[in-house]
Structures are given as C-alpha cells and as structure tokens.
Enzyme design. Sequence first.
Site, PDB file in Angstrom:
ATOM      1  N   HIS A   1     -31.610  -5.106   3.854  1.00  0.00           N
ATOM      2  CA  HIS A   1     -31.423  -6.455   3.304  1.00  0.00           C
ATOM      3  C   HIS A   1     -31.283  -7.411   4.474  1.00  0.00           C
ATOM      4  O   HIS A   1     -30.496  -7.160   5.400  1.00  0.00           O
ATOM      5  CB  HIS A   1     -30.192  -6.533   2.424  1.00  0.00           C
ATOM      6  CG  HIS A   1     -29.810  -7.931   2.049  1.00  0.00           C
ATOM      7  ND1 HIS A   1     -30.680  -8.794   1.416  1.00  0.00           N
ATOM      8  CD2 HIS A   1     -28.659  -8.634   2.252  1.00  0.00           C
ATOM      9  CE1 HIS A   1     -30.081  -9.959   1.222  1.00  0.00           C
ATOM     10  NE2 HIS A   1     -28.863  -9.885   1.723  1.00  0.00           N
TER      11      HIS A   1
ATOM     12  N   HIS B   1     -31.733 -11.857   5.827  1.00  0.00           N
ATOM     13  CA  HIS B   1     -31.877 -13.267   5.455  1.00  0.00           C
ATOM     14  C   HIS B   1     -32.984 -13.870   6.312  1.00  0.00           C
ATOM     15  O   HIS B   1     -32.862 -14.992   6.812  1.00  0.00           O
ATOM     16  CB  HIS B   1     -30.553 -14.012   5.623  1.00  0.00           C
ATOM     17  CG  HIS B   1     -29.515 -13.583   4.634  1.00  0.00           C
ATOM     18  ND1 HIS B   1     -29.307 -14.233   3.443  1.00  0.00           N
ATOM     19  CD2 HIS B   1     -28.657 -12.536   4.643  1.00  0.00           C
ATOM     20  CE1 HIS B   1     -28.352 -13.618   2.766  1.00  0.00           C
ATOM     21  NE2 HIS B   1     -27.943 -12.577   3.476  1.00  0.00           N
TER      22      HIS B   1
ATOM     23  N   ASP C   1     -53.291  -4.640   1.611  1.00  0.00           N
ATOM     24  CA  ASP C   1     -53.122  -3.401   2.364  1.00  0.00           C
ATOM     25  C   ASP C   1     -51.784  -2.730   2.075  1.00  0.00           C
ATOM     26  O   ASP C   1     -51.630  -1.526   2.283  1.00  0.00           O
ATOM     27  CB  ASP C   1     -53.197  -3.680   3.869  1.00  0.00           C
ATOM     28  CG  ASP C   1     -54.623  -3.847   4.370  1.00  0.00           C
ATOM     29  OD1 ASP C   1     -55.561  -3.370   3.701  1.00  0.00           O
ATOM     30  OD2 ASP C   1     -54.790  -4.469   5.442  1.00  0.00           O
TER      31      ASP C   1
ATOM     32  N   HIS D   1     -31.301 -15.684  -3.171  1.00  0.00           N
ATOM     33  CA  HIS D   1     -30.522 -14.886  -2.228  1.00  0.00           C
ATOM     34  C   HIS D   1     -31.359 -14.452  -1.032  1.00  0.00           C
ATOM     35  O   HIS D   1     -31.219 -15.015   0.056  1.00  0.00           O
ATOM     36  CB  HIS D   1     -29.932 -13.684  -2.971  1.00  0.00           C
ATOM     37  CG  HIS D   1     -29.034 -12.821  -2.155  1.00  0.00           C
ATOM     38  ND1 HIS D   1     -28.224 -13.307  -1.166  1.00  0.00           N
ATOM     39  CD2 HIS D   1     -28.814 -11.477  -2.201  1.00  0.00           C
ATOM     40  CE1 HIS D   1     -27.536 -12.305  -0.627  1.00  0.00           C
ATOM     41  NE2 HIS D   1     -27.884 -11.183  -1.223  1.00  0.00           N
TER      42      HIS D   1
ATOM     43  N   TYR E   1     -57.769   5.354   5.611  1.00  0.00           N
ATOM     44  CA  TYR E   1     -57.207   4.599   6.720  1.00  0.00           C
ATOM     45  C   TYR E   1     -56.418   5.534   7.628  1.00  0.00           C
ATOM     46  O   TYR E   1     -55.678   6.416   7.162  1.00  0.00           O
ATOM     47  CB  TYR E   1     -56.284   3.499   6.191  1.00  0.00           C
ATOM     48  CG  TYR E   1     -55.571   2.724   7.282  1.00  0.00           C
ATOM     49  CD1 TYR E   1     -56.178   1.638   7.897  1.00  0.00           C
ATOM     50  CD2 TYR E   1     -54.293   3.108   7.694  1.00  0.00           C
ATOM     51  CE1 TYR E   1     -55.516   0.930   8.912  1.00  0.00           C
ATOM     52  CE2 TYR E   1     -53.636   2.416   8.691  1.00  0.00           C
ATOM     53  CZ  TYR E   1     -54.249   1.335   9.292  1.00  0.00           C
ATOM     54  OH  TYR E   1     -53.601   0.650  10.286  1.00  0.00           O
TER      55      TYR E   1
END
Length: 232
Positions: free
Chosen positions: A94, A96, A119, A170, A228
């Site tokens: 997580h 910001h 992709d 958030h 790939y």
Amino acid sequence: MYKKLKEKCYRANIELPRLGLVIYTFGNVSAIDRKLGVFAIKPSGVDYAKMKPDDMVIVDLEGKVVDGNLRPSTDVNTHLVLYREFPHIGGIVHTHSTYAVAWAQAQRPVPIYGTTHADHLACDIPCSEPVPDERIEEDYEIETGRRIVEHFRANKLNPNEVQMVLAAGHGPFAWGVNEEKALYNARILEELCRIALLTERINPQVQRLKPSLIAKHYNRKHGKNAYYGQKD
C-alpha cells in the site's frame, strides 16, 4: 521463529523509497506465511532509513500481534481482510504514490488506453467504492478491505489476475504471489496511472484500446500460449 519472514518483509519495505513510491513514512508492505498463519508488516510511522528487520510486526489472521515491540501499520486490518478473502496472495503493498492517489481521489478506475496497460491487465484498473460514513469511525481499515473485496466480487474480477486496485479517496493497493511481485505490481500501477493521466491531457477524447489489441497483448504475456520472455 519469524526471523526469515521479518527479513523478507523488511527488504520489501526498504524498496519502496528506492522505487519512488513513498516519501517519509508513507506506505507499507506485508508478507504472509500461510503455513504459520501469520504475516509481517511495517511498523507504524517508522522511517524507512531507520528500520531494522526486527522492527517488523508479526500479526496472525485474527488480527492479533504475536511478535514485535512496535505498533503495526495503521493499514494492518486492510491487509488482514485481503489475506483472508484472497487466499492465494502472498504479499501486499500500500502506498500514497502520486499518480495512483490522484486517480483514487478522483474516484475513477483507470481506463485501458494502450498496450502497456494491456500487457499487465485485460481490464481497467478498478476503483472500489468509498467507505460509508457509519463505518469510518470504528471500522475504517477493515471496511476499506471489505470494499475492495466486494468490488471484485460484484464485478467478477479475479484477484489472481487483477492484482491492483484503487481505494476511493485513499490510495492504491497491490498484491502478488509474494512480496516481490506485489512490489512489482505497485510500481506498474503507478506508471499506468501516470501514463493514463498524460494520455487524457494530450487527448481528452481518447478512446479505449480496441478489444483485439487488449487480448493480443494480455495473452502473449499471460495466456495459455504466452510467448513473451524466455523459456524456463
């Protein structure tokens, strides 16, 4: 007992500033040991440059701290919900980060405009619904996780394929089979958000990438006959 798990979590957390995904004490990484039924997470408000592996906090899947002298990240209960409800993920990030937060604050999913996005995802980057007022005071972090899970279920999104989300108002969460893959997905999420913003700025009437190109680019990396990269 938890030394290896703490070390993995620590190494992942100190990558966040290097990847340009956090400033100061923003953001956190967690890593889970499914056999032990616990996960390690960054301590709350501790500077990355000052952290040590032993500072990582060990939490069980009931939300109880079982090892560590510091308080865990304030987002620990969001991680907890995601680990409980998405049983195949092994690490969560997580942050910001600027561009992802901008889209989360706009409460918009990130449209799939080009092949760079395709992709990695065959759909828009999802944005979950805001936490309702009556749940903010006491259950905010838990409800943030629930909103993500409910959004995935309501929209029939597979968390093993769509490994990133914006929590409305958030910021971004990303995950993967381990903490290293979660870091990769967090960095990709930020870049896709940046590219999409620039695209809309250059051409406000831009159209979504056509389905044939979405399928081609996604499947050549992730499909049954993906070609790939190199063979093992």
